[in-house]
Design an enzyme around this catalytic site. Structure first.
Site, PDB file in Angstrom:
ATOM      1  CB  THR A 249      -0.949   0.014   1.214  1.00  0.00           C
ATOM      2  OG1 THR A 249      -1.765  -1.155   1.147  1.00  0.00           O
ATOM      3  CG2 THR A 249      -1.868   1.232   1.214  1.00  0.00           C
TER       4      THR A 249
ATOM      5  CG  PHE B 148       0.267   4.654   3.854  1.00  0.00           C
ATOM      6  CD1 PHE B 148       0.688   3.364   3.574  1.00  0.00           C
ATOM      7  CD2 PHE B 148      -0.842   4.818   4.690  1.00  0.00           C
ATOM      8  CE1 PHE B 148       0.028   2.263   4.098  1.00  0.00           C
ATOM      9  CE2 PHE B 148      -1.510   3.715   5.229  1.00  0.00           C
ATOM     10  CZ  PHE B 148      -1.076   2.436   4.930  1.00  0.00           C
TER      11      PHE B 148
END
Lengths: 275, 275
Positions: free
Chosen positions: A174, A176
């Site tokens: 992921t 960020f």
């Protein structure tokens, strides 16, 4: 020295908290919020200096709500960081994996563990996020109820790890972004994010994109999101390489604006290595 | 005459069923499935002749899972239709809006009624879809538990409408695609959908898009989705105007393929009027 307070969405043990400590040193103060929007509001009201928010997962794609909020609030992207969200099947102390009947997690937790879960007949119950699912099954204290969450969540809420690293895709990562109240630009910044909407005419999107090629700028990503209250018009979120103090980059941005209805510079920051 | 069986995801009373009857005549057979993927499998195994799937909402954006499945399965888009998903707050017979403590719905049902819901202190519980939320609160039979769903779901499950048309955005519309096992092209088809991934080199996406401008073809939409197992590469789903029997369109497609790693024609169909 002034202490730094950084906000994130979720609870302790979440992947957002992990991203926060990837980017910032360990001695900062953290503040967690219920919703993504609360992080933006916290920044606006000067409750926090920075916020850390997930924006994209390499398997499941864009986190649309965060894209929309970046356009809506008066803030800038000042950095980025990557986290591999490793999922685990958790249960209360003494629980047996074969006796589970229900599993709580965020829908992305289920999606990321789909292959593993296909071996079980459990009812999958969507919940706010992975760490809160862990917290909730601890409260329920029922050995037939499990959660999918991080190892850190297992430690924090005193749960057993019934199955470790159950992700179907071991490359799952992921991205960020770190948001702040102002642009933070220096000569190491090499990635630019903008959001724009084109004029409502044939060829407008193409006319905007052509400036990247004409000025030899490398387009990294395009993400589209609907414009609220004007159905079937779109905001395009574009990431490209460069530093806005470079005259070619500055020129490209000025040229792009000509065919845009809306244009916002979201940030210029240092590109991190992807895994 | 052969009867037609058309599949959709969800239960009776869902907006997918409404989309199905927008497009097909009333005397067809319908078959409902649990998951989006089950509709694709049903088409593959010849359980249904066509499937109807939501692909994009004008407020909340792309329905990513459906985009991914269109690329993955051997099927084509043969048509499209639009539905305005009008949300209502439902309760069991005799329920009082001021006594509700919990509301079930799909997260998009909550998102679409955000302004209305901000006046209540109820716990919002995410559930599979709006129609199943209605069915579930009927089963629970508790006057303090409500659901957000369609009027048709209220009729089907014998629920009271506690508040009508609670959408924050009255222009909110969902686009559905109709999928079949083969391309269905005739001279009224004027919209083309393709999915492609570009070669991993600077400028490849731009080189693919430039053919639209060179051949004067109107680009309608770009949506990006991650390529599984190769983090940070993307599939681009592109909608544009044209009929593939038009030599200019055929030429554009051939030219685009040169810079593509993956290319799939998803369909050529008649564009419907958006609202």
């Amino acid at each position: 020295m002034l202490s730094l307070t950084v906000g994130y969405q979720g609870v302790a043990g979440s992947f957002s908290e992990e991203a926060l400590f990837n980017y910032f040193p360990n001695d900062i103060d953290t503040k967690n919020f219920e919703q993504f929007e609360d992080v933006f509001i916290g920044l606006d009201k000067e409750v926090i200096h920075y916020g850390v928010l997930p924006i994209e997962n390499s398997s499941t794609g864009a986190i649309s709500a965060v894209y929309d909020l970046l356009n809506q609030y008066d803030c800038y992207i000042v950095g980025e960081t990557y986290v591999k969200p490793i999922q685990n099947l958790l249960g209360i102390k003494g629980a047996n994996i074969n006796e589970l009947t229900e599993i709580y997690s965020h829908p992305q937790g289920f999606e990321q563990s789909k292959t593993f879960l296909s071996n079980f007949q459990c009812k999958l119950i969507p919940y706010y996020n992975t760490a809160r699912s862990a917290e909730y099954i601890k409260e329920l204290n029922n050995p037939t109820i499990g959660a999918i969450a991080s190892k850190k969540a297992a430690e924090l809420y005193g749960l057993d790890i019934l199955a470790e690293n159950i992700n179907c895709n071991q490359h799952n990562t992921t991205r960020f972004v770190i948001i702040g109240k102002s642009l933070k630009i220096n000569n190491v910044c090499d990635k630019i994010s903008v959001v724009l909407s084109t004029k409502h005419q044939a060829g407008a999107l193409y006319n905007t994109l052509k400036h990247f090629a004409m000025n030899d700028i490398n387009l990294l990503k395009i993400e589209s999101r609907p414009v609220q209250h004007t159905p079937w018009e779109y905001y395009f979120y574009i990431d490209f390489e460069g530093n806005i103090e470079d005259p070619f980059v500055a020129k490209t941005i000025e040229q792009m604006k000509i065919d845009c209805h809306h244009f916002k510079l979201l940030g210029n920051y240092k590109k991190q290595i992807k895994d």
